[in-house]
Design a protein around this motif. Structure first.
Motif, mmCIF file in Angstrom:
data_model
loop_
_atom_site.group_PDB
_atom_site.id
_atom_site.type_symbol
_atom_site.label_atom_id
_atom_site.label_comp_id
_atom_site.label_asym_id
_atom_site.label_seq_id
_atom_site.Cartn_x
_atom_site.Cartn_y
_atom_site.Cartn_z
ATOM 1 N N ASP A 1 94.425 28.439 6.204
ATOM 2 C CA ASP A 1 93.170 29.193 6.278
ATOM 3 C C ASP A 1 93.350 30.438 7.144
ATOM 4 O O ASP A 1 92.724 31.472 6.899
ATOM 5 N N GLU A 2 94.220 30.343 8.145
ATOM 6 C CA GLU A 2 94.493 31.505 8.990
ATOM 7 C C GLU A 2 95.132 32.628 8.169
ATOM 8 O O GLU A 2 94.727 33.794 8.276
ATOM 9 N N GLN A 3 96.101 32.287 7.340
ATOM 10 C CA GLN A 3 96.727 33.286 6.475
ATOM 11 C C GLN A 3 95.720 33.829 5.456
ATOM 12 O O GLN A 3 95.698 35.019 5.161
ATOM 13 N N TRP A 4 94.889 32.972 4.928
ATOM 14 C CA TRP A 4 93.868 33.331 3.935
ATOM 15 C C TRP A 4 92.922 34.401 4.478
ATOM 16 O O TRP A 4 92.553 35.326 3.778
ATOM 17 N N ASN A 5 92.571 34.272 5.747
ATOM 18 C CA ASN A 5 91.593 35.176 6.363
ATOM 19 C C ASN A 5 92.213 36.243 7.254
ATOM 20 O O ASN A 5 91.490 37.098 7.787
ATOM 21 N N GLN A 6 93.533 36.211 7.438
ATOM 22 C CA GLN A 6 94.206 37.153 8.330
ATOM 23 C C GLN A 6 93.912 38.592 7.934
ATOM 24 O O GLN A 6 93.926 38.957 6.766
ATOM 25 N N SER A 7 93.649 39.419 8.933
ATOM 26 C CA SER A 7 93.405 40.839 8.681
ATOM 27 C C SER A 7 94.726 41.526 8.329
ATOM 28 O O SER A 7 95.684 41.486 9.107
ATOM 29 N N ILE A 8 94.760 42.114 7.117
ATOM 30 C CA ILE A 8 95.946 42.817 6.626
ATOM 31 C C ILE A 8 95.463 44.118 5.993
ATOM 32 O O ILE A 8 94.547 44.116 5.185
ATOM 33 N N THR A 9 96.094 45.213 6.363
ATOM 34 C CA THR A 9 95.691 46.502 5.821
ATOM 35 C C THR A 9 96.148 46.629 4.374
ATOM 36 O O THR A 9 97.334 46.551 4.068
ATOM 37 N N SER A 10 95.180 46.810 3.486
ATOM 38 C CA SER A 10 95.438 47.008 2.060
ATOM 39 C C SER A 10 94.146 47.552 1.460
ATOM 40 O O SER A 10 93.277 48.031 2.198
ATOM 41 N N SER A 11 93.987 47.469 0.162
ATOM 42 C CA SER A 11 92.726 47.908 -0.449
ATOM 43 C C SER A 11 91.559 47.103 0.106
ATOM 44 O O SER A 11 90.455 47.608 0.255
ATOM 45 N N PHE A 12 91.814 45.837 0.370
ATOM 46 C CA PHE A 12 90.839 44.949 1.002
ATOM 47 C C PHE A 12 91.484 44.361 2.240
ATOM 48 O O PHE A 12 92.699 44.378 2.379
ATOM 49 N N ASN A 13 90.689 43.858 3.153
ATOM 50 C CA ASN A 13 91.176 43.544 4.492
ATOM 51 C C ASN A 13 91.787 42.170 4.689
ATOM 52 O O ASN A 13 92.136 41.809 5.807
ATOM 53 N N SER A 14 91.887 41.368 3.630
ATOM 54 C CA SER A 14 92.491 40.045 3.754
ATOM 55 C C SER A 14 92.858 39.552 2.358
ATOM 56 O O SER A 14 92.429 40.109 1.342
ATOM 57 N N ILE A 15 93.635 38.488 2.336
ATOM 58 C CA ILE A 15 93.955 37.850 1.062
ATOM 59 C C ILE A 15 92.665 37.367 0.412
ATOM 60 O O ILE A 15 92.439 37.575 -0.780
ATOM 61 N N GLN A 16 91.798 36.752 1.208
ATOM 62 C CA GLN A 16 90.528 36.243 0.677
ATOM 63 C C GLN A 16 89.717 37.357 0.032
ATOM 64 O O GLN A 16 89.203 37.194 -1.074
ATOM 65 N N GLU A 17 89.590 38.489 0.695
ATOM 66 C CA GLU A 17 88.791 39.594 0.146
ATOM 67 C C GLU A 17 89.413 40.161 -1.131
ATOM 68 O O GLU A 17 88.699 40.548 -2.054
ATOM 69 N N THR A 18 90.739 40.186 -1.184
ATOM 70 C CA THR A 18 91.419 40.690 -2.376
ATOM 71 C C THR A 18 91.216 39.738 -3.552
ATOM 72 O O THR A 18 90.902 40.168 -4.671
ATOM 73 N N VAL A 19 91.373 38.447 -3.299
ATOM 74 C CA VAL A 19 91.142 37.449 -4.348
ATOM 75 C C VAL A 19 89.700 37.533 -4.848
ATOM 76 O O VAL A 19 89.447 37.541 -6.052
ATOM 77 N N LEU A 20 88.762 37.621 -3.930
ATOM 78 C CA LEU A 20 87.356 37.692 -4.331
ATOM 79 C C LEU A 20 87.079 38.954 -5.146
ATOM 80 O O LEU A 20 86.301 38.923 -6.100
ATOM 81 N N HIS A 21 87.734 40.044 -4.823
ATOM 82 C CA HIS A 21 87.561 41.269 -5.604
ATOM 83 C C HIS A 21 88.055 41.067 -7.043
ATOM 84 O O HIS A 21 87.391 41.479 -8.000
ATOM 85 N N ILE A 22 89.207 40.443 -7.204
ATOM 86 C CA ILE A 22 89.740 40.202 -8.548
ATOM 87 C C ILE A 22 88.786 39.317 -9.339
ATOM 88 O O ILE A 22 88.463 39.601 -10.500
#
Length: 161
Positions: free
Chosen positions: A29-50
């Protein structure tokens, strides 16, 4: 351009999305929500966008009211994964059941900002798959940045092989 071509693209999309979902099942869950600079700010946000984009296109194709999930959905990682698989399967089924004679017919729709557009279904089907491909590539990089390196290729050529 045939319906079979778009069925293959939809099947590829489902295959690649399911592969990524398999990776996501193995991150914390930490990796899922980790703040990462990209089009969206986390893996979770990127998945939700798709998921949100694919779901929105399905709603438009079906002439249903559009409900943009990205601003309202609050599921768990497991719920995101299940929804992504379900949405990708629904897209594949839609394409399989689509009338081939309507591939060049325009779909009139409104963007989320209200701007009206009209484009042929075949271009929109290709866009749905291409959009997911773009963000799956970002997910590979984000997963590696979060410390998960057990990723493979989701390239179309790999699917065809």
């Amino acid at each position: 351009m045939t319906k079979q071509y778009f069925i293959e693209l939809a099947e590829y999309n489902l295959w690649a999305n399911n592969m990524v979902c398999g990776w996501l099942e193995n991150i914390s869950d930490e990796q899922w929500n980790q703040s990462i600079t990209s089009s969206f700010n986390s893996i979770q946000e990127t998945v939700l966008h798709i998921i949100s984009a694919e779901n929105t296109w399905l709603q438009r194709f079906r002439k249903e009211p559009v409900k943009w999930l990205q601003s309202t959905y609050k599921g768990t990682k497991e719920e995101h994964i299940a929804l992504w698989k379900k949405t990708s399967e629904a897209f594949k089924l839609f394409v399989e059941n689509f009338n081939e004679m309507e591939l060049t017919k325009n779909l009139d729709f409104k963007r989320l900002n209200g701007t009206a557009y009209s484009m042929p279904f075949y271009q929109l089907f290709a866009h749905v798959v291409n959009h997911a491909t773009y963000h799956r590539g970002q997910l590979v990089t984000m997963l590696r940045q979060s410390g998960f390196a057990n990723v493979g290729s989701t390239d179309l050529l790999g699917y065809y092989r």
